[in-house]
Design an enzyme around this catalytic site. Structure first.
Site, short mmCIF file in Angstrom:
data_model
loop_
_atom_site.label_atom_id
_atom_site.label_comp_id
_atom_site.label_asym_id
_atom_site.label_seq_id
_atom_site.Cartn_x
_atom_site.Cartn_y
_atom_site.Cartn_z
N CYS A 1 0.79 -1.24 0.00
CA CYS A 1 0.00 0.00 0.00
C CYS A 1 0.82 1.29 0.00
O CYS A 1 0.71 2.07 -0.94
CB CYS A 1 -0.93 0.01 1.20
SG CYS A 1 -2.01 -1.42 1.18
C1 UGA Z 1 -1.24 0.23 5.69
C2 UGA Z 1 -2.04 1.12 6.65
O1 UGA Z 1 -1.52 1.02 7.97
C3 UGA Z 1 -3.52 0.73 6.64
O2 UGA Z 1 -4.27 1.64 7.43
C4 UGA Z 1 -4.04 0.79 5.19
O3 UGA Z 1 -5.38 0.36 5.11
C5 UGA Z 1 -3.21 -0.11 4.32
O4 UGA Z 1 -1.83 0.29 4.38
C6 UGA Z 1 -3.75 -0.03 2.91
O5 UGA Z 1 -3.70 1.05 2.32
O6 UGA Z 1 -4.35 -1.00 2.43
P1 UGA Z 1 -0.11 -2.19 5.85
O7 UGA Z 1 0.54 -1.87 4.55
O8 UGA Z 1 -0.74 -3.52 6.05
O9 UGA Z 1 -1.25 -1.09 6.19
O10 UGA Z 1 1.05 -2.12 6.93
P2 UGA Z 1 1.52 -1.18 8.12
O11 UGA Z 1 1.37 -1.94 9.37
O12 UGA Z 1 0.91 0.14 8.04
O13 UGA Z 1 3.09 -1.08 7.80
C7 UGA Z 1 3.60 -0.53 6.59
C8 UGA Z 1 5.11 -0.52 6.60
O14 UGA Z 1 5.60 0.52 7.42
C9 UGA Z 1 5.79 -1.78 7.11
O15 UGA Z 1 6.87 -2.11 6.27
C10 UGA Z 1 6.27 -1.40 8.49
O16 UGA Z 1 7.36 -2.15 8.92
C11 UGA Z 1 6.61 0.05 8.30
N1 UGA Z 1 6.60 0.86 9.54
C12 UGA Z 1 5.44 1.01 10.24
C13 UGA Z 1 7.75 1.51 9.97
O17 UGA Z 1 8.83 1.40 9.35
N2 UGA Z 1 7.70 2.26 11.11
C14 UGA Z 1 6.55 2.42 11.82
O18 UGA Z 1 6.59 3.15 12.84
C15 UGA Z 1 5.41 1.78 11.38
#
Ligand code: UGA
Length: 412
Positions: A252
């Site tokens: 995403c």
């Molecule tokens: C994300 C959003 O959080 C959802 O709200 C949204 O619905 C979704 O995209 C979408 O558009 O469908 P997701 O991609 O499943 O969800 O994953 P996240 O948990 O948000 O993590 C995304 C990335 O950011 C991961 O690689 C994670 O490791 C990284 N991340 C997250 C960081 O590097 N630091 C953080 O503090 C948080």
């Protein structure tokens, strides 16, 4: 209510199964025959926390098919929107799904859940629907589900956004979401579309911001996690999504930010902030290799990689930060020993040439260095004794016991 879900991927499947759990009759449609066969047998085709159990519990309310015959009620479009070379999204699957749904409906509502650029529902999809019937209305209802936590997020959202063109459609959708205790925002489809992009762009910006501060902190010998603890206490900032590391991956954030930037460019606006967020994110994973190079020339060395998925608790490797890291290390002539609790089968399709091991212990044995790229719980406590040189560099902050090893974090 009678609900049809087109596209049984992470979003469609979780949404469909959750609507069935709320007591609705759900029909899932997907072109992937194998996936549909599995669902019919009550087997979840992907890993998602609690999905298998919820699917099985609701089998009497769930149907699955590869064809669209005679649908009515509410149809959710949850098909993929892959990137085109310029970053904008390929709308073909969405258009096809909307057309197929409209062709097989007398009346009802077609709801777009796929992430689409502002204006798509009104200007591109509505005319497709109108060609078939005037009794079908169209709405936009973005999803905010995190992969791995999709069912939890569906049942406990911060808000529900309904972008409708008329009151009757909005009321129907409000009724559908009634069992869920969350504020509902009713707006038009175009605003709903931008709410989705702006939310993901802001979250990604928080991560790149934390990484920018993290990169400076590392240079100054400061622990960015201590810094962010102090920053996050300001209620205007909040403690979430401030974890510095090797950047964001997944299906995403990278795709949505590129689509937002490309769409803005065609509308005549240059999104400099989003551009910087993406640039920081592209550079972030390679920083871990720069740190590794302080200790060794990677050529001919054996590097253990722990964590291949784009984040913990998923088997999804799309845009995983492990990909550019492995690619670069292979280019440099290193040997890779990889391990992930769930994502190895998927990574094998991208890197069939590296070695995969079934445990942390086997992957780190005789390695010259170990890179930890995902914060899986099982990486909290590792015994590194079997390594040739105990050099451990983390891209996410998970390791608890660092005694007896040479340790560095990418931003700390
Ligand atoms: C994300 C959003 O959080 C959802 O709200 C949204 O619905 C979704 O995209 C979408 O558009 O469908 P997701 O991609 O499943 O969800 O994953 P996240 O948990 O948000 O993590 C995304 C990335 O950011 C991961 O690689 C994670 O490791 C990284 N991340 C997250 C960081 O590097 N630091 C953080 O503090 C948080």
């Amino acid at each position: 209510m009678d609900i049809t879900i087109v596209g049984a991927g992470y979003v469609g499947l979780a949404t469909g199964v959750a609507f069935a759990e709320l007591g609705n009759n759900v029909r899932l449609i997907d072109i992937d025959r194998e996936k549909i066969e599995k669902i019919r047998k009550g087997i979840a085709p992907i890993y998602e926390e609690g999905l298998q159990e919820m699917l099985q519990r609701n089998m009497d309310r769930i149907k699955a098919a590869t064809t669209y015959n005679e649908i009515d009620g509410i149809v959710f479009i949850c098909v993929g929107t892959p990137s085109l070379p310029d970053g904008s999204i390929n709308l073909n699957y969405v258009k096809e799904a909307v057309e197929n749904a409209a062709r097989n409906m007398e009346e009802g509502i077609i709801v777009i859940k796929s992430t689409v650029f502002p204006g798509t529902t009104e200007k591109i999809l509505l005319p497709l629907v109108k060609r078939h019937s005037n009794k079908i209305s169209i709405a936009m209802n973005p999803e905010f589900l995190r992969e791995g936590k999709a069912l939890h997020d569906f049942m406990h959202p911060d808000r529900i956004v309904i972008g409708a063109r008329d009151e009757k459609t909005a009321e129907m959708l409000k009724e559908l979401y009634k069992p869920i205790n969350a504020p509902i925002i009713v707006t038009n489809p175009t605003v709903a579309e931008l709410i989705k992009y702006a939310s993901n762009a802001f979250l990604a910006t928080k991560i790149s911001f934390a990484n920018e501060i993290g990169n400076l902190a590392k240079l100054l010998g400061i622990d960015v996690y201590e810094v962010m603890k102090g920053v996050a206490m300001d209620h205007r900032i909040s403690p979430h999504f401030l974890n510095a590391g090797i950047g964001f991956g997944g299906s995403c954030f990278p795709k949505d930010l590129k689509a937002l930037r490309a769409g803005a460019a065609s509308a005549g606006y240059n999104m400099r902030l989003i551009d910087a967020v993406l640039k920081i994110n592209d550079e972030q994973p390679l920083r871990i290799i720069k740190i590794l190079e302080k200790y060794m020339e990677p050529r001919g060395k054996t590097i253990a990689i722990l964590g291949l998925a784009f984040k913990a608790n998923t088997d999804d490797v799309r845009e995983s930060r492990a990909i550019p890291i492995i690619k670069e290390l292979l280019k440099m002539g290193a040997n890779i020993k990889a391990y992930d609790p769930m994502a190895m089968e998927n990574m094998k399709k991208i890197f069939p040439e590296i070695e995969y091991y079934s445990s942390v212990e086997e992957a780190i044995e005789n390695a010259d260095a170990c890179l930890i790229l995902t914060d899986w719980k099982e990486f909290e406590e590792i015994n590194f004794d079997a390594m040739k040189r105990k050099i451990v560099i983390e891209g996410r902050r998970i390791l608890k016991n660092k005694e007896g090893i040479i340790y560095e974090g990418v931003c700390w």
